[in-house]
Design a protein around this motif. Structure first.
Motif, PDB file in Angstrom:
ATOM      1  N   ILE A   1      -0.410  30.268  -3.939  1.00 14.51           N
ATOM      2  CA  ILE A   1      -1.699  29.289  -4.441  1.00 14.51           C
ATOM      3  C   ILE A   1      -1.347  27.834  -4.274  1.00 14.51           C
ATOM      4  O   ILE A   1      -2.374  27.099  -4.443  1.00 14.51           O
ATOM      5  N   LEU A   2      -0.141  27.377  -4.300  1.00 13.99           N
ATOM      6  CA  LEU A   2       0.109  25.848  -4.109  1.00 13.99           C
ATOM      7  C   LEU A   2       0.140  25.260  -2.651  1.00 13.99           C
ATOM      8  O   LEU A   2       0.396  24.266  -2.403  1.00 13.99           O
ATOM      9  N   CYS A   3       0.248  26.625  -1.800  1.00 17.27           N
ATOM     10  CA  CYS A   3       0.128  26.351  -0.527  1.00 17.27           C
ATOM     11  C   CYS A   3      -1.129  25.744   0.061  1.00 17.27           C
ATOM     12  O   CYS A   3      -1.194  24.752   0.835  1.00 17.27           O
ATOM     13  N   THR A   4      -2.098  26.612  -0.346  1.00 24.06           N
ATOM     14  CA  THR A   4      -3.514  26.211   0.237  1.00 24.06           C
ATOM     15  C   THR A   4      -4.025  25.167  -0.772  1.00 24.06           C
ATOM     16  O   THR A   4      -3.387  24.690  -1.651  1.00 24.06           O
ATOM     17  N   ASP A   5      -5.180  24.594  -0.321  1.00 15.42           N
ATOM     18  CA  ASP A   5      -5.548  23.474  -0.822  1.00 15.42           C
ATOM     19  C   ASP A   5      -5.686  23.517  -2.414  1.00 15.42           C
ATOM     20  O   ASP A   5      -6.318  24.479  -2.817  1.00 15.42           O
ATOM     21  N   ASN A   6      -5.383  22.676  -3.172  1.00 12.32           N
ATOM     22  CA  ASN A   6      -5.280  22.580  -4.671  1.00 12.32           C
ATOM     23  C   ASN A   6      -5.235  21.166  -5.009  1.00 12.32           C
ATOM     24  O   ASN A   6      -4.623  20.274  -4.392  1.00 12.32           O
ATOM     25  N   ALA A   7      -5.368  21.087  -6.404  1.00 11.83           N
ATOM     26  CA  ALA A   7      -5.122  19.724  -6.773  1.00 11.83           C
ATOM     27  C   ALA A   7      -3.829  19.381  -7.437  1.00 11.83           C
ATOM     28  O   ALA A   7      -3.460  18.092  -7.869  1.00 11.83           O
TER      29      ALA A   7
ATOM     30  N   SER B   1     -12.256  25.800  -7.017  1.00 10.92           N
ATOM     31  CA  SER B   1     -13.260  26.285  -6.873  1.00 10.92           C
ATOM     32  C   SER B   1     -13.511  26.418  -5.435  1.00 10.92           C
ATOM     33  O   SER B   1     -13.615  25.330  -4.676  1.00 10.92           O
ATOM     34  N   SER B   2     -13.246  27.666  -4.784  1.00 15.25           N
ATOM     35  CA  SER B   2     -13.476  27.853  -3.431  1.00 15.25           C
ATOM     36  C   SER B   2     -14.876  27.977  -3.044  1.00 15.25           C
ATOM     37  O   SER B   2     -15.506  28.689  -3.567  1.00 15.25           O
ATOM     38  N   GLN B   3     -15.211  27.457  -1.697  1.00 25.28           N
ATOM     39  CA  GLN B   3     -16.450  27.618  -1.070  1.00 25.28           C
ATOM     40  C   GLN B   3     -16.464  28.515   0.057  1.00 25.28           C
ATOM     41  O   GLN B   3     -17.315  28.786   0.713  1.00 25.28           O
ATOM     42  N   ILE B   4     -14.913  29.477   0.202  1.00 27.74           N
ATOM     43  CA  ILE B   4     -14.911  30.338   1.261  1.00 27.74           C
ATOM     44  C   ILE B   4     -15.997  30.960   1.742  1.00 27.74           C
ATOM     45  O   ILE B   4     -16.788  31.247   2.935  1.00 27.74           O
ATOM     46  N   ASP B   5     -16.440  31.857   0.607  1.00 23.23           N
ATOM     47  CA  ASP B   5     -17.569  32.812   0.664  1.00 23.23           C
ATOM     48  C   ASP B   5     -18.782  32.438   1.466  1.00 23.23           C
ATOM     49  O   ASP B   5     -19.339  32.990   2.222  1.00 23.23           O
TER      50      ASP B   5
ATOM     51  N   ASP C   1     -12.657  22.725   1.841  1.00 25.21           N
ATOM     52  CA  ASP C   1     -13.575  23.453   1.301  1.00 25.21           C
ATOM     53  C   ASP C   1     -13.348  24.091   0.013  1.00 25.21           C
ATOM     54  O   ASP C   1     -13.802  24.974  -0.473  1.00 25.21           O
ATOM     55  N   GLU C   2     -12.573  23.388  -0.659  1.00 20.22           N
ATOM     56  CA  GLU C   2     -11.860  23.779  -2.214  1.00 20.22           C
ATOM     57  C   GLU C   2     -12.417  22.327  -2.900  1.00 20.22           C
ATOM     58  O   GLU C   2     -11.743  21.399  -2.457  1.00 20.22           O
ATOM     59  N   THR C   3     -13.148  22.767  -4.016  1.00 19.97           N
ATOM     60  CA  THR C   3     -13.324  21.548  -5.005  1.00 19.97           C
ATOM     61  C   THR C   3     -12.217  21.991  -6.091  1.00 19.97           C
ATOM     62  O   THR C   3     -12.441  22.833  -6.646  1.00 19.97           O
ATOM     63  N   ALA C   4     -11.339  20.901  -6.341  1.00 23.48           N
ATOM     64  CA  ALA C   4     -10.194  21.145  -7.242  1.00 23.48           C
ATOM     65  C   ALA C   4      -9.979  19.989  -7.943  1.00 23.48           C
ATOM     66  O   ALA C   4      -9.930  19.088  -7.659  1.00 23.48           O
ATOM     67  N   ALA C   5      -9.548  20.266  -9.244  1.00 17.74           N
ATOM     68  CA  ALA C   5      -8.801  19.450 -10.236  1.00 17.74           C
ATOM     69  C   ALA C   5      -7.703  20.185 -11.104  1.00 17.74           C
ATOM     70  O   ALA C   5      -7.646  21.265 -11.019  1.00 17.74           O
ATOM     71  N   ALA C   6      -6.816  19.155 -11.559  1.00 12.89           N
ATOM     72  CA  ALA C   6      -5.564  19.434 -11.944  1.00 12.89           C
ATOM     73  C   ALA C   6      -5.183  18.453 -12.934  1.00 12.89           C
ATOM     74  O   ALA C   6      -5.346  17.213 -12.899  1.00 12.89           O
ATOM     75  N   VAL C   7      -4.376  19.118 -13.927  1.00 11.08           N
ATOM     76  CA  VAL C   7      -3.593  17.757 -14.702  1.00 11.08           C
ATOM     77  C   VAL C   7      -2.199  18.032 -14.757  1.00 11.08           C
ATOM     78  O   VAL C   7      -1.689  19.260 -14.590  1.00 11.08           O
ATOM     79  N   VAL C   8      -1.470  17.073 -14.290  1.00  5.58           N
ATOM     80  CA  VAL C   8       0.072  17.404 -14.119  1.00  5.58           C
ATOM     81  C   VAL C   8       0.827  16.307 -14.779  1.00  5.58           C
ATOM     82  O   VAL C   8       0.193  15.011 -14.886  1.00  5.58           O
TER      83      VAL C   8
END
Ligand code: KG4
Ligand code: ZN
Length: 342
Positions: A304-310, A36-40, A17-24
């Motif tokens: 913030i890096l434990c829950t879903d992220n990119a 972008s969380s859809q939790i709500d 339920d998270e749409t996520a993107a990152a540059v690493v």
């Protein structure tokens, strides 16, 4: 380091339920991390509704990627490879990220690297700990997984313990729902437990026959539900803070005892945690002190890096990329992908 040695991964995550993107950069340096969380949206239904999740991912994925590139000060031309979660997770949700990653990789002629979601969670530990390298023990606790893993090398895992029934996060979510704390249950229980007495209620600690490192949370969950039902029938009031703290204490004890025991028995002096439940305050505190006592170095990603992220997917994708992992245009979402499989 010459620019030739610099690997920039654009990572995409859409398994739940998270749409996520990152540059690493080079697996450990996060240049951007957009979630972008859809939790709500799902809170209204008390849990993730797969069809809604897919639709929301489709809406959000392009803006999230655009933002991640912007925050990193980059364009797609600067990116070395595209990393994407292709399992496990909700198939419709995964497909949005996979299709997007394939489209970008194809259009921009960039290598495509599919990533296992749990390998991503584990790799979150590399981001803030430049000194951490395999081998080490990792306790993986998310909404769908509870695994004790020996990380033998980058992307090489030996699972030494797993849950026989509910995942730890699932138990948090179910208990939270039963006491009316809502979704997602983990953070709600964590918060409610702050004012509670962890010894107010005695809940069972399940021992699992056969494997000292396996977990079981269904008995605990039933015991909590029974307590709630009993109170309802007899008209007793439940102190939610006490119930939350006592339940949390039982889960935390089961998780940390096995993890520390495993590290000792297998002879590792480093223990890491990963997954959404790894952001739990009580779990972090207990493992911190148990590891200290046992002379084990304890690693935990920022919440913030434990829950879903990119960002974590970017870290994992980097090490896969370095090992030569490349996926083709036939890359598909695999909802039940096993850890260590390709
Ligand atoms: O890793 P994650 O974001 O998604 C999955 O891959 O499943 O984990 C989500 C799970 C949910 O069950 C949520 O309730 C739990 O992690 N969680 C927590 C906490 N924050 C999230 N559980 C306990 N305490 C927390 N603070
Ligand atoms: Zn996850």
């Amino acid at each position: 380091m010459s620019s030739h040695d610099e690997v920039f991964i654009l990572a995409i995550e859409s398994s739940c339920d998270e749409t996520a993107a990152a540059v690493v950069k080079n697996g450990r340096q996060v240049l951007s991390n957009v979630i972008s969380s859809q939790i709500d949206l799902h809170t209204l239904f008390g849990g993730v509704v797969p069809e809604i999740a897919s639709r929301k991912h489709i809406e959000k994925i392009n803006p999230v990627i655009t933002q991640a590139l912007k925050d990193a000060g980059m364009t797609l031309d600067d990116i070395t490879a595209i990393g994407v979660t292709y399992g496990p997770g909700l198939v419709g949700a995964l497909l949005v990220g996979v299709a997007e990653a394939k489209a970008i990789a194809y259009a921009k002629k960039k290598p495509l690297v599919g990533v296992h979601h749990i390998e991503g969670h584990i790799s979150a530990n590399y981001i803030e700990n430049p000194d951490l390298e395999p081998p080490f023990v990792c306790l993986v606790v998310s909404g769908g997984h509870t695994h004790l893993v020996i990380v033998k090398d980058y992307g090489v895992f030996e699972i030494i313990g797993r849950t026989r029934d509910d995942a730890a996060g699932e138990a948090f979510d179910k208990v939270a729902r039963a006491v009316g704390l809502g979704y997602p249950g983990g953070p709600k229980i964590d918060q409610a437990a702050h004012g509670g007495n962890p010894h107010a209620l005695e809940f069972p600690r399940a021992k699992v026959a056969g494997n000292p490192y396996d977990f079981s949370f269904s008995g605990l969950k039933s015991a909590v539900l029974n307590t709630i039902n009993h109170a309802k029938m007899t008209g007793e009031t439940i102190v939610v803070a006490d119930l939350a703290a006592s339940f949390q204490n039982a889960v935390v004890e089961a998780l940390s005892d096995r993890a520390v025991h495993a590290a000792k028995e297998y002879g590792y002096d480093r223990l890491a945690i990963a997954g959404g439940v790894a952001s739990n305050t009580a779990l972090r505190e207990r493992l911190q002190s148990e590891c200290k006592k046992a002379g084990i170095r304890f690693y935990r990603p920022s919440p913030i890096l434990c829950t879903d992220n990119a960002a974590m997917i970017g870290a994992a994708a980097y090490y896969e990329y370095q090992k030569g992992t490349r996926h083709g245009w036939d890359l598909n979402a695999i909802p039940n992908l096993k850890l260590g499989e390709r």
